[in-house]
Design a protein around this motif. Structure first.
Motif: not given
Ligand code: AMP
Length: 262
Positions: A108-113, A134-136, A143-144
């Motif tokens: 998640x941290x990589x995707x969110x960065x 999002x996937x999780x 994202x919200x």
């Protein structure tokens, strides 16, 4: 280099203009030479959910062409990074590509960065179509928060569903052109010459993560992460579930009737 603006539609159909997605694919200071314009009707801001192989990519092409919104796919960012060569990848991106290669979710941290680095795409004049993100639930919550901070309103979450056996058959037969990225299916949309793209003659290949040994890993990852995500958007009254059975145009018309006709 900017993304090919006139790449063929999924399925190898006739070439159709496609928006430039350079800002999304490259991130950082990269800009789109031909970004989507504000459409005459509603500007749509959409999230697409659906297991790998339900045909989200094809629907994304139809939706972005017809609604004018930009197709923001996190999977495309990772694939594009992989093509740029290992020497140019940051350690986080190399780690992400390794996860993708094994069919696992990227942390998640990589995707969110990665998404934060591209958050200006959420203000695209044409609107956006988030695909694969999002996937999780952690990604959905982040994202919200991001959308609230950026004062961007989400319109709808499209949840495409298909029985598992059909998903597996679709993924296992999928082949992609190494040159123009047109997508074929060995049973349903075979190229005229085996292994060659009808549109440009490029060599067709099977995506690593579409190989049979990785399909079940991806499906399991999707099942585990998607249920809570579906509940998340259902509770917020944003979710519209759509059957992904049938031809792409049928699915589009279903989407139009259930989610876009306002
Ligand atoms: P897709 O094209 O959306 O099926 O994504 C291809 C692969 O990229 C996935 O199997 C994951 O390894 C990775 N990926 C894409 N988006 C995400 C995400 N939001 N969270 C975690 N992994 C992702």
């Amino acid at each position: 280099m900017n993304e090919n603006l006139f790449s063929p539609k999924a399925g190898g159909a006739a070439a159709a203009p496609k928006h430039d997605r350079t800002a999304w694919l490259k991130g950082g200071d990269a800009t789109c030479l031909m970004p989507p314009r504000k459409p005459p009707g509603q500007v749509w801001r959409i999230i697409m959910l659906g297991a790998p192989g339900v045909g989200k990519g094809t629907q994304a092409d139809l939706l972005s062409e017809r609604l004018g919104c930009c197709h923001l796919s996190t999977g495309d960012v990772f694939r594009s990074a992989r093509c740029s060569g290992a020497a140019r990848l940051s350690p986080a991106m190399q780690d992400a590509v390794n996860h993708m290669h094994r069919g696992e979710l990227v942390p998640d941290t990589t995707v969110l960065d990665l998404v934060r680095e591209r958050q200006r795409c959420l203000h695209c004049a044409g609107g956006f179509l988030l695909d694969g993100f999002p996937r999780t639930v952690a990604q959905a919550e982040a994202l919200e928060k991001l959308l609230a901070e950026e004062k961007v309103q989400l319109d709808v979450v499209l949840n495409y569903e298909l029985p598992l056996a059909q998903v597996i058959a679709r993924i296992a037969g999928r082949r992609t052109c190494s040159e123009c990225k047109a997508v074929y299916h060995l049973a349903k949309h075979a190229p005229q010459i085996a292994g060659r793209c009808d549109a440009c003659g490029g060599e067709l290949f099977q995506r690593d993560d579409d190989r049979p040994e990785f399909i079940m890993v991806r499906m399991q990852a999707y099942e585990e992460s998607s249920r809570p995500l579906i509940d998340f958007y259902q509770q917020r009254g944003r979710l519209v579930t759509i059957s992904a059975e049938g031809a792409p145009e049928e699915i589009y018309q279903r989407t139009q009737a259930l989610a876009l006709a306002r």
